[in-house]
Design an enzyme around this catalytic site. Structure first.
Site, PDB file in Angstrom:
ATOM      1  N   ASN A   4       0.809  -1.224   0.000  1.00  0.00           N
ATOM      2  CA  ASN A   4       0.000   0.000   0.000  1.00  0.00           C
ATOM      3  C   ASN A   4       0.840   1.272   0.000  1.00  0.00           C
ATOM      4  OD1 ASN A   4      -2.350   1.874   0.813  1.00  0.00           O
ATOM      5  ND2 ASN A   4      -0.939   2.019   2.542  1.00  0.00           N
ATOM      6  N   TYR A  10       4.931   9.333 -11.055  1.00  0.00           N
ATOM      7  CA  TYR A  10       3.871   8.581 -10.367  1.00  0.00           C
ATOM      8  C   TYR A  10       3.157   7.651 -11.344  1.00  0.00           C
ATOM      9  CZ  TYR A  10      -0.041   7.917  -7.088  1.00  0.00           C
ATOM     10  OH  TYR A  10      -0.986   7.392  -6.235  1.00  0.00           O
TER      11      TYR A  10
END
Ligand SMILES: NC(=O)c1ccc[n+]([C@@H]2O[C@H](COP(=O)([O-])OP(=O)(O)OC[C@H]3O[C@@H](n4cnc5c(N)ncnc54)[C@H](OP(=O)(O)O)[C@@H]3O)[C@@H](O)[C@H]2O)c1
Length: 222
Positions: free
Chosen positions: A63, A128
């Site tokens: 995560n 990203y």
């Protein structure tokens, strides 16, 4: 029935904290703080794996993630290395280190928390978006490799969610604009992302593998 053991990264805040809260009663959760497992540092990752190699991990939830948006010519070497390291290399190392028990048991679940920017892209998201598209590639390749061991591998791709990652990288005015751009008209609550994770690691999700599941209020449908 024996409780299954989860390795969860980034549980101190945001989506990881919501996942922890949602699952803590029904699972044993190993959720190392950054001082026990620094995902920026490969030595720390390998030492964590070595220290914990006897742990029988059934489920890995990768995560933890970072995003420091920059236009292409602004991108610093540090941001480039850190984003690739935390969002892509660390999850691969952790899976490599802990998949053995799942293979032995012929049961496992791996969830990579990716992003809507793993499916679409926007400005300033070169680092990203490339790492989140990359982790979706990891998910697909691993789903093929691990299917024979009954290990199901999926990506969860949230849109804008109410966490530090969004709140610290956007002004309140920008968040209002973002909300206008989301068909459901609001950011996601971290607990809504955790609900999907809870389903994907359950016995009910027995035929889903290799998927990148969007949970973005319709944001990427436009
Ligand atoms: N929020 C969103 O809108 C959104 C949208 C799509 C996808 N996602 C993805 O969802 C995941 C969680 O995001 P979030 O919004 O909950 O993030 P967040 O609130 O910024 O929390 C990030 C988590 O990652 C941990 N972390 C960061 N660097 C680390 C390191 N070097 N070593 C160990 N842990 C580290 C942090 O630990 P510390 O407390 O020690 O810093 C924290 O627990 C990420 O993969 C993100 O890309 C988020």
């Amino acid at each position: 029935m024996k409780k299954k053991t989860i390795l969860l990264t980034g549980a101190s805040r945001g989506i990881g904290k919501a996942i922890y809260k949602k699952l803590e009663n029904n699972y044993i959760i190993i959720a190392p703080a950054r001082k026990e497992l620094d995902l920026l540092n490969n030595k720390s990752i390998e030492a964590f794996i070595e220290r914990n190699k006897k742990l029988e991990i059934d489920i890995i939830i990768n995560n933890a993630g970072i995003n420091f948006p920059q236009w292409i010519e602004e991108i610093t070497d540090e941001n480039m290395e850190n984003t690739i390291q935390i969002n892509l290399i660390a999850p691969i190392r952790l899976i490599r280190g802990f998949v053995g028990n799942m293979k032995k048991n012929k049961w496992g679940r791996i969830i990579n928390i990716s992003s809507a920017f793993g499916i679409v892209a926007r400005g300033k998201q070169v680092l990203y978006s490339s790492t989140k598209h990359g982790i979706n590639g990891v998910t697909k390749a691993l789903a093929l490799e691990l299917a024979e061991f009954n290990i199901l591998v999926n990506s969860v791709c949230p849109g804008f969610t109410k966490t530090d990652l969004v709140v610290k990288t956007n002004t309140p005015e920008k968040i209002t604009l973002l909300e206008k751009d989301i068909p459901l008209g609001r950011l996601a609550e971290p607990s809504e992302i955790a609900d999907l994770v809870e389903f994907l690691i359950s016995e009910k999700a027995s035929y889903i593998t290799g998927s990148a599941i969007l949970i973005d209020g319709g944001y990427s449908s436009k």
